[in-house]
Motif scaffolding. Structure first.
Motif, PDB file in Angstrom:
ATOM      1  N   ALA A   1       0.832  -1.210   0.000  1.00 27.28           N
ATOM      2  CA  ALA A   1       0.000   0.000   0.000  1.00 27.28           C
ATOM      3  C   ALA A   1       0.865   1.258   0.000  1.00 27.28           C
ATOM      4  CB  ALA A   1      -0.922  -0.004   1.218  1.00 27.28           C
ATOM      5  N   ILE A   2       2.007   1.182   0.699  1.00 25.64           N
ATOM      6  CA  ILE A   2       2.844   2.382   0.829  1.00 25.64           C
ATOM      7  C   ILE A   2       3.780   2.549  -0.361  1.00 25.64           C
ATOM      8  CG2 ILE A   2       4.658   3.468   2.223  1.00 25.64           C
ATOM      9  CD1 ILE A   2       3.316   2.277   4.712  1.00 25.64           C
ATOM     10  N   VAL A   3       4.352   1.444  -0.829  1.00 23.45           N
ATOM     11  CA  VAL A   3       5.378   1.564  -1.872  1.00 23.45           C
ATOM     12  C   VAL A   3       4.772   1.782  -3.260  1.00 23.45           C
ATOM     13  CG1 VAL A   3       5.701  -0.869  -2.555  1.00 23.45           C
ATOM     14  CG2 VAL A   3       7.666   0.675  -2.488  1.00 23.45           C
ATOM     15  N   GLN A   4       3.570   1.291  -3.474  1.00 23.39           N
ATOM     16  CA  GLN A   4       3.002   1.316  -4.830  1.00 23.39           C
ATOM     17  C   GLN A   4       2.221   2.602  -5.096  1.00 23.39           C
ATOM     18  OE1 GLN A   4       4.605  -0.587  -6.773  1.00 23.39           O
ATOM     19  NE2 GLN A   4       3.141  -2.118  -7.429  1.00 23.39           N
ATOM     20  N   MET A   5       2.898   3.721  -4.894  1.00 18.05           N
ATOM     21  CA  MET A   5       2.244   5.007  -5.123  1.00 18.05           C
ATOM     22  C   MET A   5       2.170   5.313  -6.620  1.00 18.05           C
ATOM     23  SD  MET A   5       1.151   6.410  -2.404  1.00 18.05           S
ATOM     24  CE  MET A   5       0.963   8.132  -2.865  1.00 18.05           C
ATOM     25  N   PRO A   6       1.128   6.020  -7.026  1.00 14.14           N
ATOM     26  CA  PRO A   6       1.029   6.383  -8.443  1.00 14.14           C
ATOM     27  C   PRO A   6       2.074   7.435  -8.812  1.00 14.14           C
ATOM     28  CG  PRO A   6      -0.720   7.429  -7.189  1.00 14.14           C
ATOM     29  CD  PRO A   6      -0.012   6.510  -6.244  1.00 14.14           C
ATOM     30  N   SER A   7       2.411   7.489 -10.084  1.00 17.04           N
ATOM     31  CA  SER A   7       3.397   8.442 -10.587  1.00 17.04           C
ATOM     32  C   SER A   7       3.005   9.865 -10.207  1.00 17.04           C
ATOM     33  CB  SER A   7       3.482   8.306 -12.113  1.00 17.04           C
ATOM     34  OG  SER A   7       4.397   9.239 -12.617  1.00 17.04           O
ATOM     35  N   GLY A   8       3.968  10.588  -9.672  1.00 15.36           N
ATOM     36  CA  GLY A   8       3.728  11.984  -9.301  1.00 15.36           C
ATOM     37  C   GLY A   8       3.664  12.222  -7.812  1.00 15.36           C
ATOM     38  N   ILE A   9       3.366  11.159  -7.049  1.00 17.11           N
ATOM     39  CA  ILE A   9       3.226  11.305  -5.592  1.00 17.11           C
ATOM     40  C   ILE A   9       4.098  10.248  -4.910  1.00 17.11           C
ATOM     41  CG2 ILE A   9       1.601  11.515  -3.648  1.00 17.11           C
ATOM     42  CD1 ILE A   9       0.867  13.433  -5.821  1.00 17.11           C
ATOM     43  N   PRO A  10       5.420  10.467  -4.840  1.00 15.71           N
ATOM     44  CA  PRO A  10       6.274   9.427  -4.246  1.00 15.71           C
ATOM     45  C   PRO A  10       6.212   9.383  -2.725  1.00 15.71           C
ATOM     46  CG  PRO A  10       7.598  11.333  -4.862  1.00 15.71           C
ATOM     47  CD  PRO A  10       6.188  11.624  -5.331  1.00 15.71           C
ATOM     48  N   VAL A  11       6.381   8.180  -2.204  1.00 14.20           N
ATOM     49  CA  VAL A  11       6.632   7.975  -0.776  1.00 14.20           C
ATOM     50  C   VAL A  11       7.884   7.106  -0.691  1.00 14.20           C
ATOM     51  CG1 VAL A  11       5.842   6.859   1.347  1.00 14.20           C
ATOM     52  CG2 VAL A  11       4.223   8.178  -0.033  1.00 14.20           C
ATOM     53  N   ALA A  12       8.921   7.603  -0.022  1.00 10.10           N
ATOM     54  CA  ALA A  12      10.161   6.830   0.148  1.00 10.10           C
ATOM     55  C   ALA A  12       9.884   5.760   1.185  1.00 10.10           C
ATOM     56  CB  ALA A  12      11.288   7.746   0.597  1.00 10.10           C
ATOM     57  N   THR A  13       9.857   4.502   0.749  1.00  7.34           N
ATOM     58  CA  THR A  13       9.380   3.426   1.615  1.00  7.34           C
ATOM     59  C   THR A  13      10.536   2.614   2.180  1.00  7.34           C
ATOM     60  OG1 THR A  13       7.442   3.326   0.181  1.00  7.34           O
ATOM     61  CG2 THR A  13       7.759   1.498   1.714  1.00  7.34           C
ATOM     62  N   VAL A  14      10.553   2.447   3.500  1.00 10.16           N
ATOM     63  CA  VAL A  14      11.565   1.610   4.144  1.00 10.16           C
ATOM     64  C   VAL A  14      10.971   0.211   4.375  1.00 10.16           C
ATOM     65  CG1 VAL A  14      12.778   3.572   5.188  1.00 10.16           C
ATOM     66  CG2 VAL A  14      10.941   2.436   6.465  1.00 10.16           C
ATOM     67  N   ALA A  15      11.763  -0.653   4.980  1.00  9.47           N
ATOM     68  CA  ALA A  15      11.341  -2.044   5.178  1.00  9.47           C
ATOM     69  C   ALA A  15      10.152  -2.139   6.153  1.00  9.47           C
ATOM     70  CB  ALA A  15      12.512  -2.848   5.748  1.00  9.47           C
ATOM     71  N   ILE A  16       9.510  -3.287   6.159  1.00 10.94           N
ATOM     72  CA  ILE A  16       8.456  -3.544   7.144  1.00 10.94           C
ATOM     73  C   ILE A  16       9.064  -3.390   8.540  1.00 10.94           C
ATOM     74  CG2 ILE A  16       6.904  -5.309   8.100  1.00 10.94           C
ATOM     75  CD1 ILE A  16       6.746  -6.483   5.220  1.00 10.94           C
ATOM     76  N   ASN A  17       8.429  -2.546   9.345  1.00 10.45           N
ATOM     77  CA  ASN A  17       8.920  -2.200  10.692  1.00 10.45           C
ATOM     78  C   ASN A  17      10.291  -1.498  10.653  1.00 10.45           C
ATOM     79  OD1 ASN A  17       6.607  -3.179  11.833  1.00 10.45           O
ATOM     80  ND2 ASN A  17       7.579  -4.771  13.057  1.00 10.45           N
ATOM     81  N   GLY A  18      10.624  -0.888   9.526  1.00 11.57           N
ATOM     82  CA  GLY A  18      11.935  -0.243   9.375  1.00 11.57           C
ATOM     83  C   GLY A  18      11.980   1.152   9.993  1.00 11.57           C
ATOM     84  N   ALA A  19      11.581   1.233  11.236  1.00 12.01           N
ATOM     85  CA  ALA A  19      11.455   2.536  11.911  1.00 12.01           C
ATOM     86  C   ALA A  19      12.802   3.247  12.053  1.00 12.01           C
ATOM     87  CB  ALA A  19      10.816   2.340  13.280  1.00 12.01           C
ATOM     88  N   LYS A  20      13.857   2.482  12.301  1.00 10.06           N
ATOM     89  CA  LYS A  20      15.170   3.113  12.452  1.00 10.06           C
ATOM     90  C   LYS A  20      15.648   3.686  11.121  1.00 10.06           C
ATOM     91  CE  LYS A  20      16.842   0.493  16.410  1.00 10.06           C
ATOM     92  NZ  LYS A  20      17.781  -0.527  16.887  1.00 10.06           N
ATOM     93  N   ASN A  21      15.463   2.918  10.050  1.00  8.16           N
ATOM     94  CA  ASN A  21      15.905   3.427   8.748  1.00  8.16           C
ATOM     95  C   ASN A  21      15.148   4.682   8.349  1.00  8.16           C
ATOM     96  OD1 ASN A  21      17.962   1.665   8.331  1.00  8.16           O
ATOM     97  ND2 ASN A  21      16.998   0.525   6.667  1.00  8.16           N
ATOM     98  N   ALA A  22      13.903   4.801   8.777  1.00  7.81           N
ATOM     99  CA  ALA A  22      13.147   6.027   8.479  1.00  7.81           C
ATOM    100  C   ALA A  22      13.815   7.229   9.133  1.00  7.81           C
ATOM    101  CB  ALA A  22      11.708   5.885   8.962  1.00  7.81           C
ATOM    102  N   ALA A  23      14.272   7.053  10.354  1.00  2.08           N
ATOM    103  CA  ALA A  23      14.949   8.153  11.052  1.00  2.08           C
ATOM    104  C   ALA A  23      16.270   8.491  10.367  1.00  2.08           C
ATOM    105  CB  ALA A  23      15.199   7.768  12.513  1.00  2.08           C
ATOM    106  N   ILE A  24      17.009   7.455   9.971  1.00  2.00           N
ATOM    107  CA  ILE A  24      18.305   7.702   9.316  1.00  2.00           C
ATOM    108  C   ILE A  24      18.095   8.409   7.974  1.00  2.00           C
ATOM    109  CG2 ILE A  24      20.343   6.602   8.307  1.00  2.00           C
ATOM    110  CD1 ILE A  24      19.819   4.321  10.450  1.00  2.00           C
ATOM    111  N   LEU A  25      17.108   7.948   7.209  1.00  2.56           N
ATOM    112  CA  LEU A  25      16.837   8.587   5.913  1.00  2.56           C
ATOM    113  C   LEU A  25      16.394  10.034   6.097  1.00  2.56           C
ATOM    114  CD1 LEU A  25      16.683   8.372   2.864  1.00  2.56           C
ATOM    115  CD2 LEU A  25      14.439   7.283   3.087  1.00  2.56           C
ATOM    116  N   ALA A  26      15.561  10.276   7.090  1.00  2.00           N
ATOM    117  CA  ALA A  26      15.142  11.661   7.370  1.00  2.00           C
ATOM    118  C   ALA A  26      16.356  12.517   7.719  1.00  2.00           C
ATOM    119  CB  ALA A  26      14.135  11.677   8.518  1.00  2.00           C
TER     120      ALA A  26
END
Ligand code: RP5
Length: 173
Positions: A102-127
């Motif tokens: 649901a999160i990774v398969q965004m339509p063209s034009g509206i990206p969401v940078a998606t990390v792994a399932i439960n990838g909460a730490k990687n979200a912080a690092i990417l931010a």
């Protein structure tokens, strides 16, 4: 204006045990954040208003974690020019694969940078890495974090070479 640079949004308080790792890692980088519960389905208007107002409140990156039919990051990305990082959360019958798709398969034009399932730490690092383009002090924190990771691996390898497989596993358990 608050001094928070990152907004962490969760679809439910049941997401907090995982998403707290995002908050803790941002703290370790000295990055101020705000954290809210705001479901795309249960409080849609609130979620849209929150996302729309984020830029004017000084937020520079939004991290959104949600499980199941996880539309929260995509809805937020639809109404803000800010970069949005999505964290698919493991819950329900499909173990997070539902949220990942649901999160990774965004339509063209509206990206969401998606990390792994439960990838909460990687979200912080990417931010932090996104912010580091503008803030050199955050770039230094990222460098230090990576150095620490490398030191941990090197220490493990050193122990493996010294102790052998059985000895290493014995001291690990
Ligand atoms: C999603 O549904 C939330 O992000 C959560 O991961 C999942 C279950 O929510 P609760 O029923 O536990 O509130 O919207």
């Amino acid at each position: 204006m608050s001094s928070a640079k990152v907004a962490i949004v969760m679809g439910s308080d049941s997401d907090l045990p995982v998403m707290k790792d995002t908050a803790k890692l941002l703290e370790s980088f000295d990055i101020q954040y705000e954290i809210v519960i705001s479901s795309a389905h249960r409080v849609t208007d609130k979620t849209v208003e929150y996302a729309k107002s984020a830029e004017s409140r000084g937020i520079e990156v939004i991290i959104a974690g949600a499980g199941m039919a996880a539309h929260l990051p995509g809805v937020i990305a639809a109404v803000t020019p800010l970069p949005v990082i999505g964290v698919p959360l493991k819950s329900g019958a499909l173990d997070g694969v539902d949220a990942l798709y649901a999160i990774v398969q965004m339509p063209s034009g509206i990206p969401v940078a998606t990390v792994a399932i439960n990838g909460a730490k990687n979200a912080a690092i990417l931010a932090a890495q996104i912010l580091s383009v503008k803030y050199p002090e955050i770039r230094e924190k990222i460098k230090g974090y990576k150095e620490k990771l490398a030191e941990e691996v090197n220490a493990k390898d050193k122990a493996l070479q010294e102790l052998g497989i059985d000895g290493y596993l014995a001291q690990k358990n």
